[in-house]
Every structure is written in structure tokens, then in C-alpha cells.
Design a protein around this motif. Structure first.
Motif, short mmCIF file in Angstrom:
data_model
loop_
_atom_site.label_atom_id
_atom_site.label_comp_id
_atom_site.label_asym_id
_atom_site.label_seq_id
_atom_site.Cartn_x
_atom_site.Cartn_y
_atom_site.Cartn_z
N SER A 1 8.36 6.55 5.70
CA SER A 1 9.10 7.37 6.64
C SER A 1 9.35 8.51 6.19
O SER A 1 9.21 9.77 6.67
N ARG A 2 10.12 8.74 5.01
CA ARG A 2 10.46 9.79 4.41
C ARG A 2 9.66 10.87 3.86
O ARG A 2 9.55 11.88 3.88
N TYR A 3 8.27 10.23 3.22
CA TYR A 3 7.22 10.70 2.81
C TYR A 3 6.47 11.64 4.27
O TYR A 3 6.21 12.76 3.86
N ALA A 4 6.58 10.96 5.28
CA ALA A 4 6.08 11.10 6.48
C ALA A 4 6.66 12.57 7.05
O ALA A 4 5.94 13.46 7.37
N LEU A 5 7.89 12.34 7.02
CA LEU A 5 8.87 13.49 7.21
C LEU A 5 8.65 14.78 6.39
O LEU A 5 8.68 16.00 6.92
N ILE B 1 -1.32 14.39 -5.77
CA ILE B 1 -0.04 14.84 -5.65
C ILE B 1 0.61 13.85 -4.67
O ILE B 1 1.98 13.19 -4.82
N GLY B 2 0.11 13.63 -3.65
CA GLY B 2 0.68 12.59 -2.43
C GLY B 2 0.78 11.14 -2.98
O GLY B 2 1.55 10.34 -2.81
N GLY B 3 -0.12 10.81 -4.10
CA GLY B 3 0.09 9.64 -4.73
C GLY B 3 1.19 9.38 -5.61
O GLY B 3 1.48 8.24 -5.98
N ILE B 4 1.44 10.38 -6.00
CA ILE B 4 2.70 10.37 -6.91
C ILE B 4 4.04 10.46 -5.94
O ILE B 4 5.02 9.62 -6.61
N VAL B 5 4.06 11.21 -4.99
CA VAL B 5 5.26 11.20 -4.34
C VAL B 5 5.51 10.16 -3.12
O VAL B 5 6.65 9.72 -2.91
N GLU B 6 4.60 9.80 -2.59
CA GLU B 6 4.93 8.75 -1.56
C GLU B 6 5.17 7.50 -1.94
O GLU B 6 6.33 7.07 -1.40
N PRO B 7 4.99 7.04 -3.20
CA PRO B 7 5.67 5.74 -3.64
C PRO B 7 7.20 6.07 -3.92
O PRO B 7 7.87 5.06 -4.13
N ASP C 1 0.84 -1.05 -0.18
CA ASP C 1 0.05 -0.13 0.11
C ASP C 1 0.78 1.18 0.02
O ASP C 1 1.40 1.55 0.98
N ASP C 2 1.12 1.69 -1.20
CA ASP C 2 2.03 3.06 -1.35
C ASP C 2 1.44 4.38 -0.97
O ASP C 2 1.91 5.29 -1.63
N ARG C 3 0.06 4.24 -0.26
CA ARG C 3 -0.49 5.65 -0.25
C ARG C 3 -0.77 5.45 1.27
O ARG C 3 -1.87 6.33 1.84
N LEU D 1 -3.35 10.77 6.56
CA LEU D 1 -3.38 12.33 6.64
C LEU D 1 -4.60 12.79 6.31
O LEU D 1 -5.11 13.77 7.04
N ILE D 2 -5.17 12.22 5.03
CA ILE D 2 -6.53 12.60 4.68
C ILE D 2 -7.44 12.33 5.87
O ILE D 2 -8.36 12.92 6.10
N GLY D 3 -7.39 11.02 6.35
CA GLY D 3 -8.44 10.68 7.54
C GLY D 3 -8.53 11.65 8.64
O GLY D 3 -9.29 12.03 9.23
#
Length: 288
Positions: free
Chosen positions: A162-166, A151-157, A73-75, A81-83
Motif C-alpha cells: 500500500s505504501r509503495y503504491a502511494l 529499483i522497484g524490486g528494491i523499494v517495494e519490499p 510476492d513482494d513485487r 504497474l509494468i503490466g
């Protein structure tokens, strides 16, 4: 497929040419996606779904562009965050202005509803973060949730969880810090726009790193900034702060050499957070 050279491109990274294919599904894969198998290499999808025979653990595990682990699950962080934004918005609908007054970003002001001085300068540093998941208007939260999802769906994967959360943390915080420093002390600011613009900055850096066509990316960033500075009631400080912080941190995440990757990545994150803390301390001293 490159129509000029005929060289296939990685199915996960369209901007990267490769001559290697997964031994299981025969999809083209680049060095970032290759996972050692008993014979040749396999792609992350085959290993993740259990259809491959590669070694998914340790050094052979599939990695993102920034060195994070490839997840099924790469999102997940984006969904959390959305929740969180939706949950806080629901509480606002139930509790009303009282909750907004407690969570909104305020530098330093007297609140007649509470009968007391409130704000970051009064020690309520939590407002720098709570304001980033706080919304009042339906159009505002809808716009930000769409931005987070797309955009998060592009960046998080590309970064890993962990790096995306930071990245989201630093972008949202830096947007709030710039608003705290530049805006009037009694001017309220709220919304996940700082995080969204941090993701926009990250997307631009990733597109450049992948050698994608930068023209549509540049156009999107330009239009986003035009909206920021032309629409009334927009906290441009949060947008710009998030955009710059997101771009800087992502640059460090994807450009760090593998030998010292984590040291540079988390060092850059720590440096940005220290800068934010120092700026907040200086602004607080000036206001009080």
C-alpha cells in the motif's frame, strides 16, 4: 558478517547488526524481522512458507521497514504497474496517435487532429496520471520498465504494497505537475520516468536509513540527473518532480515513530497530494 567486529548482519537488512538468529533456519535477524514463536524468534521466510510456528497474524506479523506487511510476492505492485505500461503501449501500437493525443500530458493547446482545445487547463486533469503509463518509442518503455523492475524490486519490499503504491502515485503525479507548471503549455510529456525517478529518490532515502554505503547511490543519482539534463527531448521537470516527491514521501514513511506511524505516513502523503492539487489549480488559473 562484519569483518572487523565479527557481529552478524540481518540477512534481509545487510546494514543492520544483530545477535539474534531464527530458531528454525538460524539466519541472523534484526528487530524489524523478528516474529515471536513458542521458543525464541523466527524469520519472515520461515513464517511465510509455513515452516515456522510463529504467530503470523496481528502484532507479531512480520513488518517492512515502513510498517507494511511482509508478503510472499513482494513485487506485486511493480508487476501490475509494468503490466499497465505494456498494455497501454500495446494499445498505442494498435490505435496510434489518436490514443496518444487523448492521454498525453498537455497543459493547454489547440489540437488540429481533434479540432478542439485540449489539456489539463481545459479540465482534462486525468492527463496528469494517464501520461505516466504512456509510451510511444520502444527504447523509452524498455528503459522505464527496466528501472521499474530493478529499483522497484528494491523499494517495494521495504515499504509494503500500500505504501509503495502511494509512493508511485505521488511520484508520478508530482512529476506531471512540475511539467505542467514549468514546461510550455503546448509541450507534450509522457512516460513513467517520473515514477522511476521517485523510486530512485526512495532508494536513496532507504539506503541512508539502512546505513549502507552511500557512495554508489550518490553516483547513480548523479548520473541519472546528468542524463536528464544532457539528453535532448527529456522532460527534466517530470524527473526532478518525481525524484523530490519520492524522496520526501519515503523519508516520512520510514522515519515516522511507531506510536503515530500511520497518522504521519498517510498525513504526509495527503499533504503532498494537496500541494499538487493547489499547484495545478494555480497554474490552470494563470493559463485560462
Amino acid at each position: 558478517m562484519d569483518t572487523q567486529s565479527g557481529t552478524p548482519h540481518c540477512y534481509r537488512h545487510p546494514g543492520t547488526e544483530t545477535g539474534i538468529r531464527c530458531t528454525r533456519c538460524e539466519k541472523p535477524i534484526c528487530p524489524e524481522c523478528m516474529i515471536s514463536a513458542s521458543v525464541g524468534f523466527q524469520c519472515p521466510d520461515c513464517v511465510r512458507t509455513g515452516s515456522g510456528t510463529g504467530h503470523a497474524a496481528g502484532a507479531n506479523q512480520a513488518r517492512t521497514l515502513a510498517g507494511g506487511r511482509v508478503r510472499s510476492d513482494d513485487r506485486l505492485v511493480t508487476k501490475i504497474l509494468i503490466g499497465t505500461c505494456v498494455l497501454v503501449y500495446g494499445l498505442v501500437l494498435v490505435l496510434g496517435d489518436r490514443l496518444v493525443d487523448e492521454l498525453v500530458l498537455i497543459g493547454y493547446a489547440y489540437n488540429p487532429l481533434l479540432g478542439e482545445v485540449v489539456g489539463v487547463a481545459d479540465g482534462e486533469w486525468y492527463r496528469l496520471l494517464t501520461s505516466t503509463v504512456l509510451h510511444q518509442e520502444p527504447w523509452h518503455i524498455l528503459f522505464n520498465l527496466i528501472g521499474l523492475w530493478v529499483i522497484g524490486g528494491i523499494v517495494e519490499p521495504e515499504l509494503g504494497r500500500s505504501r509503495y503504491a502511494l509512493l508511485c502515485l505521488v511520484s508520478g503525479l508530482s512529476g506531471s505537475v512540475l511539467a505542467y507548471v514549468v514546461a510550455a503549455p503546448n509541450q507534450p510529456s509522457l512516460g513513467a520516468s517520473g515514477i522511476v525517478y521517485g523510486l530512485i529518490g526512495a532508494w536513496a532515502v532507504l539506503a541512508r536509513r539502512r546505513r549502507h554505503d552511500m557512495r554508489p547511490v550518490a553516483l547513480f543519482v548523479a548520473l541519472s540527473l546528468v542524463m536528464t539534463f544532457t539528453r535532448p527531448g527529456i522532460s527534466w521537470e517530470a524527473h526532478v518532480g518525481g525524484l523530490v516527491a519520492g524522496a520526501l514521501l519515503t523519508f516520512a514513511l520510514v522515519q515516522a515513530p511507531r506510536a503515530r506511524r500511520e497518522l504521519i505516513q498517510f498525513g504526509a502523503c495527503g499533504l503532498l497530494l494537496l500541494i499538487d492539487v493547489g499547484v495545478v489549480l494555480a497554474r490552470t488559473a494563470a493559463l485560462t
